[in-house]
Design a protein around this motif. Structure first.
Motif, PDB file in Angstrom:
ATOM      1  N   ALA A  32      62.700   3.391  34.952  1.00  0.00           N
ATOM      2  CA  ALA A  32      63.167   2.008  34.918  1.00  0.00           C
ATOM      3  C   ALA A  32      64.512   1.887  34.204  1.00  0.00           C
ATOM      4  O   ALA A  32      64.821   2.655  33.293  1.00  0.00           O
ATOM      5  CB  ALA A  32      62.130   1.121  34.222  1.00  0.00           C
ATOM      6  N   ARG A  33      65.297   0.922  34.654  1.00  0.00           N
ATOM      7  CA  ARG A  33      66.554   0.608  33.990  1.00  0.00           C
ATOM      8  C   ARG A  33      66.269  -0.506  32.983  1.00  0.00           C
ATOM      9  O   ARG A  33      66.147  -1.679  33.347  1.00  0.00           O
ATOM     10  CB  ARG A  33      67.592   0.178  35.020  1.00  0.00           C
ATOM     11  CG  ARG A  33      67.872   1.252  36.061  1.00  0.00           C
ATOM     12  CD  ARG A  33      68.840   0.776  37.124  1.00  0.00           C
ATOM     13  NE  ARG A  33      70.170   0.508  36.568  1.00  0.00           N
ATOM     14  CZ  ARG A  33      71.204   0.117  37.302  1.00  0.00           C
ATOM     15  NH1 ARG A  33      71.057  -0.064  38.615  1.00  0.00           N
ATOM     16  NH2 ARG A  33      72.379  -0.110  36.737  1.00  0.00           N
ATOM     17  N   LEU A  34      66.175  -0.132  31.719  1.00  0.00           N
ATOM     18  CA  LEU A  34      65.727  -1.039  30.672  1.00  0.00           C
ATOM     19  C   LEU A  34      66.860  -1.391  29.725  1.00  0.00           C
ATOM     20  O   LEU A  34      67.828  -0.643  29.579  1.00  0.00           O
ATOM     21  CB  LEU A  34      64.585  -0.401  29.879  1.00  0.00           C
ATOM     22  CG  LEU A  34      63.370   0.079  30.676  1.00  0.00           C
ATOM     23  CD1 LEU A  34      62.386   0.790  29.761  1.00  0.00           C
ATOM     24  CD2 LEU A  34      62.710  -1.093  31.387  1.00  0.00           C
ATOM     25  N   SER A  35      66.702  -2.524  29.046  1.00  0.00           N
ATOM     26  CA  SER A  35      67.639  -2.889  27.995  1.00  0.00           C
ATOM     27  C   SER A  35      67.472  -1.945  26.809  1.00  0.00           C
ATOM     28  O   SER A  35      66.469  -1.225  26.697  1.00  0.00           O
ATOM     29  CB  SER A  35      67.385  -4.330  27.536  1.00  0.00           C
ATOM     30  OG  SER A  35      66.133  -4.409  26.857  1.00  0.00           O
ATOM     31  N   ARG A  36      68.443  -1.969  25.920  1.00  0.00           N
ATOM     32  CA  ARG A  36      68.352  -1.131  24.720  1.00  0.00           C
ATOM     33  C   ARG A  36      67.116  -1.488  23.903  1.00  0.00           C
ATOM     34  O   ARG A  36      66.410  -0.617  23.395  1.00  0.00           O
ATOM     35  CB  ARG A  36      69.612  -1.312  23.875  1.00  0.00           C
ATOM     36  CG  ARG A  36      69.615  -0.482  22.593  1.00  0.00           C
ATOM     37  CD  ARG A  36      70.877  -0.742  21.779  1.00  0.00           C
ATOM     38  NE  ARG A  36      72.079  -0.434  22.549  1.00  0.00           N
ATOM     39  CZ  ARG A  36      73.323  -0.636  22.101  1.00  0.00           C
ATOM     40  NH1 ARG A  36      73.500  -1.144  20.889  1.00  0.00           N
ATOM     41  NH2 ARG A  36      74.363  -0.324  22.864  1.00  0.00           N
ATOM     42  N   GLU A  37      66.826  -2.798  23.788  1.00  0.00           N
ATOM     43  CA  GLU A  37      65.681  -3.237  22.995  1.00  0.00           C
ATOM     44  C   GLU A  37      64.364  -2.803  23.630  1.00  0.00           C
ATOM     45  O   GLU A  37      63.444  -2.358  22.938  1.00  0.00           O
ATOM     46  CB  GLU A  37      65.708  -4.763  22.838  1.00  0.00           C
ATOM     47  CG  GLU A  37      66.873  -5.297  22.018  1.00  0.00           C
ATOM     48  CD  GLU A  37      68.178  -5.366  22.818  1.00  0.00           C
ATOM     49  OE1 GLU A  37      68.146  -5.115  24.052  1.00  0.00           O
ATOM     50  OE2 GLU A  37      69.213  -5.667  22.212  1.00  0.00           O
ATOM     51  N   ALA A  38      64.270  -2.924  24.962  1.00  0.00           N
ATOM     52  CA  ALA A  38      63.046  -2.519  25.638  1.00  0.00           C
ATOM     53  C   ALA A  38      62.849  -1.012  25.564  1.00  0.00           C
ATOM     54  O   ALA A  38      61.724  -0.520  25.375  1.00  0.00           O
ATOM     55  CB  ALA A  38      63.080  -2.978  27.098  1.00  0.00           C
ATOM     56  N   THR A  39      63.933  -0.258  25.696  1.00  0.00           N
ATOM     57  CA  THR A  39      63.849   1.198  25.575  1.00  0.00           C
ATOM     58  C   THR A  39      63.347   1.590  24.197  1.00  0.00           C
ATOM     59  O   THR A  39      62.465   2.457  24.059  1.00  0.00           O
ATOM     60  CB  THR A  39      65.223   1.832  25.839  1.00  0.00           C
ATOM     61  OG1 THR A  39      65.623   1.551  27.192  1.00  0.00           O
ATOM     62  CG2 THR A  39      65.181   3.339  25.632  1.00  0.00           C
ATOM     63  N   ALA A  40      63.889   0.938  23.165  1.00  0.00           N
ATOM     64  CA  ALA A  40      63.467   1.257  21.800  1.00  0.00           C
ATOM     65  C   ALA A  40      61.993   0.925  21.582  1.00  0.00           C
ATOM     66  O   ALA A  40      61.259   1.680  20.934  1.00  0.00           O
ATOM     67  CB  ALA A  40      64.341   0.502  20.802  1.00  0.00           C
ATOM     68  N   ALA A  41      61.538  -0.206  22.133  1.00  0.00           N
ATOM     69  CA  ALA A  41      60.144  -0.597  21.958  1.00  0.00           C
ATOM     70  C   ALA A  41      59.208   0.396  22.646  1.00  0.00           C
ATOM     71  O   ALA A  41      58.189   0.809  22.080  1.00  0.00           O
ATOM     72  CB  ALA A  41      59.921  -2.005  22.510  1.00  0.00           C
ATOM     73  N   LEU A  42      59.558   0.805  23.866  1.00  0.00           N
ATOM     74  CA  LEU A  42      58.716   1.771  24.577  1.00  0.00           C
ATOM     75  C   LEU A  42      58.699   3.123  23.877  1.00  0.00           C
ATOM     76  O   LEU A  42      57.667   3.803  23.841  1.00  0.00           O
ATOM     77  CB  LEU A  42      59.206   1.936  26.012  1.00  0.00           C
ATOM     78  CG  LEU A  42      58.478   1.104  27.080  1.00  0.00           C
ATOM     79  CD1 LEU A  42      59.162   1.224  28.418  1.00  0.00           C
ATOM     80  CD2 LEU A  42      57.008   1.485  27.179  1.00  0.00           C
ATOM     81  N   ARG A  43      59.818   3.505  23.317  1.00  0.00           N
ATOM     82  CA  ARG A  43      59.840   4.765  22.566  1.00  0.00           C
ATOM     83  C   ARG A  43      58.956   4.672  21.329  1.00  0.00           C
ATOM     84  O   ARG A  43      58.296   5.647  20.962  1.00  0.00           O
ATOM     85  CB  ARG A  43      61.272   5.117  22.186  1.00  0.00           C
ATOM     86  CG  ARG A  43      62.085   5.667  23.367  1.00  0.00           C
ATOM     87  CD  ARG A  43      63.524   5.923  22.995  1.00  0.00           C
ATOM     88  NE  ARG A  43      64.241   6.562  24.110  1.00  0.00           N
ATOM     89  CZ  ARG A  43      65.552   6.628  24.205  1.00  0.00           C
ATOM     90  NH1 ARG A  43      66.325   6.101  23.245  1.00  0.00           N
ATOM     91  NH2 ARG A  43      66.115   7.218  25.243  1.00  0.00           N
TER      92      ARG A  43
END
Length: 341
Positions: free
Chosen positions: A247-258
């Motif tokens: 998925a192409r995610l925002s920086r905030e969403a990427t950080a949350a999933l990580r």
């Protein structure tokens, strides 16, 4: 059934060895005038779940009971139900839970959503009868849930048991599921709901929440066993990695999933360490830990937390919601700042 009410909802119930509770679940769904179909998938039960389910038929022609000869897991059961159903809206009901009267009406009164969920009341099994009379009335207070809020709401904290946003049971628009070919990941036996909703949000789903309470989650002692396998934890954090890769995610969403991936991976490392210790001995377990230094913080921290768990343990047998008191607890109570008068 009220002929004036639009019947456009399919309720899916995946059930395994649920003969004692399945009738109540089915009857609560059939009691909703908006429900056009109730599809029950008996997922390889060894009791008479299918027979009890068929006996709950109200004669309206809306109930469809399908039996799997072998257990395939809730993801496969739900996917099969989606495939054989026709209604434009799909909802999930667990086999030991039930709806409060009027749930569909409350949900369908809202617009602007692809997924919509309401509050959940966690109820001790002994208090389930008559629970509808004791439920607090919350103002709807609709709001949209984004991927960051959803993921953060599913990172559990010690001492707060089973309060995750992933417990929400939304209605879903079939058109959105079909547009993105979204179905449950059948390799998952843990967190299949989280993964499904996270993938939907990653694809832009409008996920609306209202605080009105229409879903009863019945809590029993055996439902708190946490009997998932170690491999299930690994598959769940691998599913997080798949979303991050695809998925192409925002920086905030990427950080949350990580953060979620790390949270699940830490749980896996602790469980894997304990499995090795139980099966091969202490020396083998510590050899694994030393050979995998990246796992050491999770192992050491997890063991220390387990040793002090009794200092934080909830005294209630029911899951900890985000607030509430007495024999009913609400998942979204912390967000409902005011109740309907």
């Amino acid at each position: 059934m009220n002929a004036a009410a639009p019947t456009n909802v399919c309720i899916i119930i995946a059930a395994k060895n649920a003969a004692e509770t399945i009738a109540q679940a089915i009857l609560s769904a059939l009691a909703e005038p908006e429900v056009a179909e109730v599809v029950v998938i008996d997922d390889g039960s060894t009791d008479n779940t299918a027979a009890v389910a068929r006996a709950a038929d109200d004669g309206s022609g809306r109930l469809n009971v399908v039996r799997f000869d072998e257990n395939r897991g809730p993801a496969a059961a739900r996917n099969h139900a989606i495939a054989i159903s026709e209604s434009p809206l799909v909802g999930i009901l667990d086999a030991d839970d039930f709806f409060f009267p009027g749930r569909m009406r409350q949900l369908l009164a809202q617009d602007g959503w692809d997924f919509i969920a309401d509050n959940i009341a966690f109820i001790d099994a002994a208090q389930a009868i008559g629970a509808a009379r004791r439920i607090d009335r919350f103002a709807p207070r609709p709001r949209l849930l984004d991927l960051v809020g959803f993921v953060e709401g599913n990172i559990s904290r010690r001492g707060v048991r089973r309060g995750e946003i992933g417990f929400l049971k939304p209605l879903m628009r079939r058109s959105f599921l079909d547009q993105f070919d979204l179905r449950y990941n059948e390799t998952l036996r843990l967190g299949e709901d989280f993964d499904f909703y996270a993938r939907a949000l990653a694809r832009g789903a409008r996920y609306k929440i209202i605080h009105s309470c229409g879903y009863a989650a019945v809590v029993r002692a055996d439902s708190l066993s946490g009997s998932h396998r170690t491999v299930d934890l690994r598959r769940l954090y691998e599913a997080d990695r798949a979303i991050l890769a695809e998925a192409r995610l925002s920086r905030e969403a990427t950080a949350a999933l990580r953060r979620h991936e790390r949270h699940i991976r830490d749980r896996y490392e602790l469980r894997h360490f304990l499995d090795i210790k139980r099966n091969k001995g202490t020396a083998a377990a510590f050899a694994y830990a030393l050979a995998n230094p990246g796992a050491l913080p999770a192992i050491v921290g997890g063991i220390a937390a387990d040793k002090t768990e009794h200092l934080r343990r909830s005294r209630s047998a029911a899951p900890m919601a985000l607030g509430g008191s007495g024999d009913v607890r609400y998942l979204l109570d912390a967000f409902a700042l005011e109740r309907a008068e």
